[in-house]
Design a protein around this motif. Structure first.
Motif, PDB file in Angstrom:
ATOM      1  N   ILE A  45       1.719  -1.840   3.557  1.00 35.59           N
ATOM      2  CA  ILE A  45       2.716  -2.041   4.983  1.00 35.59           C
ATOM      3  C   ILE A  45       3.420  -3.358   4.973  1.00 35.59           C
ATOM      4  CG2 ILE A  45       1.133  -3.833   7.065  1.00 35.59           C
ATOM      5  CD1 ILE A  45       0.076  -1.024   5.800  1.00 35.59           C
ATOM      6  N   SER A  46       4.370  -2.438   5.681  1.00 31.55           N
ATOM      7  CA  SER A  46       5.627  -3.501   5.328  1.00 31.55           C
ATOM      8  C   SER A  46       5.615  -4.710   5.954  1.00 31.55           C
ATOM      9  CB  SER A  46       6.465  -3.561   6.226  1.00 31.55           C
ATOM     10  OG  SER A  46       6.953  -1.416   5.690  1.00 31.55           O
ATOM     11  N   ASP A  47       5.986  -5.762   5.945  1.00 29.45           N
ATOM     12  CA  ASP A  47       5.843  -7.745   6.421  1.00 29.45           C
ATOM     13  C   ASP A  47       6.603  -7.203   7.832  1.00 29.45           C
ATOM     14  OD1 ASP A  47       6.300  -8.187   3.487  1.00 29.45           O
ATOM     15  OD2 ASP A  47       7.817  -8.895   3.630  1.00 29.45           O
ATOM     16  N   ARG A  48       6.673  -6.452   8.632  1.00 24.98           N
ATOM     17  CA  ARG A  48       7.127  -6.247   9.798  1.00 24.98           C
ATOM     18  C   ARG A  48       5.872  -6.422  10.374  1.00 24.98           C
ATOM     19  NH1 ARG A  48       9.328  -1.803   8.435  1.00 24.98           N
ATOM     20  NH2 ARG A  48       8.997   0.286  10.298  1.00 24.98           N
ATOM     21  N   PHE A  49       4.821  -5.341   9.760  1.00 31.81           N
ATOM     22  CA  PHE A  49       3.147  -5.287  10.812  1.00 31.81           C
ATOM     23  C   PHE A  49       2.534  -6.303  10.177  1.00 31.81           C
ATOM     24  CE2 PHE A  49       5.698  -1.144   9.910  1.00 31.81           C
ATOM     25  CZ  PHE A  49       6.012  -0.908  11.185  1.00 31.81           C
ATOM     26  N   LEU A  50       2.441  -7.407   9.837  1.00 32.23           N
ATOM     27  CA  LEU A  50       1.938  -8.623   9.490  1.00 32.23           C
ATOM     28  C   LEU A  50       1.644  -9.289  10.636  1.00 32.23           C
ATOM     29  CD1 LEU A  50       2.251  -8.906   5.672  1.00 32.23           C
ATOM     30  CD2 LEU A  50       0.428  -6.979   6.360  1.00 32.23           C
ATOM     31  N   PRO A  51       0.089 -10.310  10.198  1.00 29.40           N
ATOM     32  CA  PRO A  51      -1.108  -9.298  10.462  1.00 29.40           C
ATOM     33  C   PRO A  51      -1.452  -8.858  11.183  1.00 29.40           C
ATOM     34  CG  PRO A  51      -1.192 -11.378  11.226  1.00 29.40           C
ATOM     35  CD  PRO A  51       0.432 -10.993  11.269  1.00 29.40           C
ATOM     36  N   GLU A  52      -1.471  -8.450  12.681  1.00 29.77           N
ATOM     37  CA  GLU A  52      -2.375  -7.839  13.353  1.00 29.77           C
ATOM     38  C   GLU A  52      -1.479  -6.214  13.335  1.00 29.77           C
ATOM     39  OE1 GLU A  52      -0.180 -10.258  14.684  1.00 29.77           O
ATOM     40  OE2 GLU A  52      -1.092 -11.579  15.113  1.00 29.77           O
ATOM     41  N   MET A  53      -1.169  -6.019  13.531  1.00 28.84           N
ATOM     42  CA  MET A  53      -0.256  -4.403  13.350  1.00 28.84           C
ATOM     43  C   MET A  53      -0.895  -3.478  11.917  1.00 28.84           C
ATOM     44  SD  MET A  53       0.011  -3.387  15.839  1.00 28.84           S
ATOM     45  CE  MET A  53       1.025  -2.090  16.062  1.00 28.84           C
ATOM     46  N   ALA A  54      -1.281  -4.131  10.881  1.00 31.99           N
ATOM     47  CA  ALA A  54      -1.908  -3.856  10.102  1.00 31.99           C
ATOM     48  C   ALA A  54      -2.446  -2.398   9.866  1.00 31.99           C
ATOM     49  CB  ALA A  54      -2.006  -4.839   8.394  1.00 31.99           C
ATOM     50  N   LEU A  55      -3.333  -2.842  10.886  1.00 28.51           N
ATOM     51  CA  LEU A  55      -4.749  -1.898  10.605  1.00 28.51           C
ATOM     52  C   LEU A  55      -4.436  -0.749  11.076  1.00 28.51           C
ATOM     53  CD1 LEU A  55      -8.271  -0.617   9.906  1.00 28.51           C
ATOM     54  CD2 LEU A  55      -8.026  -1.801  11.932  1.00 28.51           C
ATOM     55  N   ARG A  56      -3.690  -1.018  12.309  1.00 25.37           N
ATOM     56  CA  ARG A  56      -2.814  -0.176  13.356  1.00 25.37           C
ATOM     57  C   ARG A  56      -1.945   1.007  12.489  1.00 25.37           C
ATOM     58  NH1 ARG A  56      -2.028   1.870  18.402  1.00 25.37           N
ATOM     59  NH2 ARG A  56      -3.398  -0.350  19.348  1.00 25.37           N
ATOM     60  N   ASN A  57      -0.693   0.412  11.431  1.00 28.98           N
ATOM     61  CA  ASN A  57       0.043   0.938  10.812  1.00 28.98           C
ATOM     62  C   ASN A  57      -0.562   2.019   9.441  1.00 28.98           C
ATOM     63  OD1 ASN A  57       1.806   0.915   8.312  1.00 28.98           O
ATOM     64  ND2 ASN A  57       2.998   1.591  10.291  1.00 28.98           N
ATOM     65  N   ALA A  58      -2.027   1.432   9.082  1.00 26.78           N
ATOM     66  CA  ALA A  58      -2.677   1.552   7.855  1.00 26.78           C
ATOM     67  C   ALA A  58      -3.377   3.130   8.492  1.00 26.78           C
ATOM     68  CB  ALA A  58      -3.755   1.157   7.016  1.00 26.78           C
ATOM     69  N   LEU A  59      -3.639   3.290   9.594  1.00 29.04           N
ATOM     70  CA  LEU A  59      -4.011   4.717  10.372  1.00 29.04           C
ATOM     71  C   LEU A  59      -3.256   5.730  10.618  1.00 29.04           C
ATOM     72  CD1 LEU A  59      -7.539   2.731  12.952  1.00 29.04           C
ATOM     73  CD2 LEU A  59      -7.323   3.261  10.274  1.00 29.04           C
ATOM     74  N   ASP A  60      -2.270   5.253  11.181  1.00 37.84           N
ATOM     75  CA  ASP A  60      -1.310   6.137  11.656  1.00 37.84           C
ATOM     76  C   ASP A  60      -0.595   6.531  10.283  1.00 37.84           C
ATOM     77  OD1 ASP A  60      -1.261   5.599  13.955  1.00 37.84           O
ATOM     78  OD2 ASP A  60       0.232   3.736  14.231  1.00 37.84           O
ATOM     79  N   GLN A  61      -0.960   5.834   9.364  1.00 38.37           N
ATOM     80  CA  GLN A  61      -0.119   6.287   7.763  1.00 38.37           C
ATOM     81  C   GLN A  61      -1.261   7.444   7.546  1.00 38.37           C
ATOM     82  OE1 GLN A  61       1.485   4.484   4.979  1.00 38.37           O
ATOM     83  NE2 GLN A  61       1.322   1.840   5.678  1.00 38.37           N
ATOM     84  N   ILE A  62      -2.678   7.151   7.413  1.00 37.19           N
ATOM     85  CA  ILE A  62      -3.639   8.372   7.759  1.00 37.19           C
ATOM     86  C   ILE A  62      -3.883   9.466   8.123  1.00 37.19           C
ATOM     87  CG2 ILE A  62      -6.110   8.263   7.523  1.00 37.19           C
ATOM     88  CD1 ILE A  62      -5.907   5.880   5.816  1.00 37.19           C
ATOM     89  N   SER A  63      -3.278   9.232   9.705  1.00 37.62           N
ATOM     90  CA  SER A  63      -3.183  10.517  10.156  1.00 37.62           C
ATOM     91  C   SER A  63      -1.937  11.313  10.019  1.00 37.62           C
ATOM     92  CB  SER A  63      -3.556   9.904  11.825  1.00 37.62           C
ATOM     93  OG  SER A  63      -3.697  10.810  12.713  1.00 37.62           O
TER      94      SER A  63
END
Length: 331
Positions: free
Chosen positions: A50-68
């Motif tokens: 997770i890149s810094d720009r997604f922290l903290p609120e967007m970390a979960l969404r970004n991880a789910l996006d990567q898996i999807s």
């Protein structure tokens, strides 16, 4: 039995998500398959970073996006890639001519401080858990790249971090200590109920950066039955820029093997220069990777390993050592 060549750390999910969002399909097949095939890589651990720009609120969404994005990409290239949940299926996929992919956390930022999400990510396919990247998160402190960026007072694992280790072991996930600071490392070593790994770390005795492992840490990983993956990021191979060569990385490999046995070393190449979406592509020449891609890794590291070691030892170094850990923990 099909020869296994396993790279225990690749940040390719960043490319998969980035280019799929731009409308591309078959990103793995188009942009990365040729080099992986040339090198013979047939088991690949893909990190969720997770890149810094997604922290903290967007970390979960970004991880789910990567898996999807990864699952969509694999669905478009089913003859070439398969997301695997255990070692036995990875061997079968490799025997079928596919590249077996495992998912790993590179920092548990997507969990926030919610331990219930660990099982959710397990159900989505994540099988390896790197607790931190080189920064602080809810699980603990990472090993910072430079002293000036480190907090004035570093901690080890938090209570949440200890819960993650225990929870991951209960689920049957591999614990990865690369990027964890020294205090956190020893807490993991004390909590470990089986083999744990450093997927992409070298030897601090040969290159004194905090991201590398001390001799005692290497011994602890080996005592657990774990493996250390050799990292091709040039500044982790040698302090002096002129010494940053593939031969130096072979020295790291030999150093570990001679100290604790060659059954505790593998490949965790962390090749980032071929991941076009990574934000640090303009790094200075002596701060780039020792290999531009997996094709160069074959020429400059994999072939020399085969030239310097027996066929059995080479097979262990190139894949079977990490497969042993995956079989022990994942089945």
């Amino acid at each position: 039995m099909k020869e296994i060549i396993l790279d225990a750390h690749f940040d390719v999910l960043l490319d998969v998500l980035h280019f799929r969002k731009k409308g591309e399909s078959k990103v793995l097949e188009t942009r990365h398959l040729p080099a992986l095939r040339t090198a013979g890589i047939n088991v690949l651990v893909c990190s969720i970073f997770i890149s810094d720009r997604f922290l903290p609120e967007m970390a979960l969404r970004n991880a789910l996006d990567q898996i999807s994005a990864l699952k969509e990409d694999i669905a478009e290239s089913p003859d070439h890639f398969e997301l695997c949940l255990n070692a036995s299926r990875a061997r079968a996929a490799a025997a079928e001519g596919k590249i077996a992919i495992f998912l790993s956390f590179e920092g548990v930022e997507p969990l926030g401080d919610d331990i219930l999400l660990l099982r959710t990510f397990y159900d989505l396919g994540v099988r390896l858990v790197g607790l931190t990247w080189s920064r602080r998160n809810a699980a603990g402190d990472g090993s910072y790249f430079s002293a000036e960026n480190a907090p004035k007072t570093e901690g080890g694992l938090t209570k949440f971090g200890r819960d993650v280790v225990r929870g991951a072991q209960a689920l049957g996930m591999v614990i990865d200590v690369s990027h964890l600071n020294d205090t956190g490392f020893w807490e993991v070593a004390n909590l470990a109920e089986g083999p744990f790994i450093a997927s992409h770390s070298n030897c601090r005795a040969l290159c004194g950066v905090p991201r590398n492992l001390t001799d005692d840490q290497i011994r602890a990983i080996a005592k657990s039955g774990g493996v250390v993956g050799m990292n091709c990021y040039a500044p982790f191979s040698a302090g002096a820029p002129e010494d940053r060569t593939p031969d130096k990385l072979l020295e790291h490999l030999a150093y570990i093997g001679n100290m604790v046995g060659f059954e505790h070393v593998g490949l965790g190449l962390d090749i980032c220069d071929c991941v076009q979406s990574i934000e640090s592509m303009d790094a200075a020449a002596d701060e780039k990777d020792l290999f531009a891609d997996h094709t160069e890794a074959l020429e400059k590291f994999i072939i020399p390993i085969r030239a310097n070691f027996s066929p059995k030892t080479s097979a262990n170094l190139l894949g079977e050592n990490f497969m042993r850990v995956l079989e022990k923990v994942l089945g």
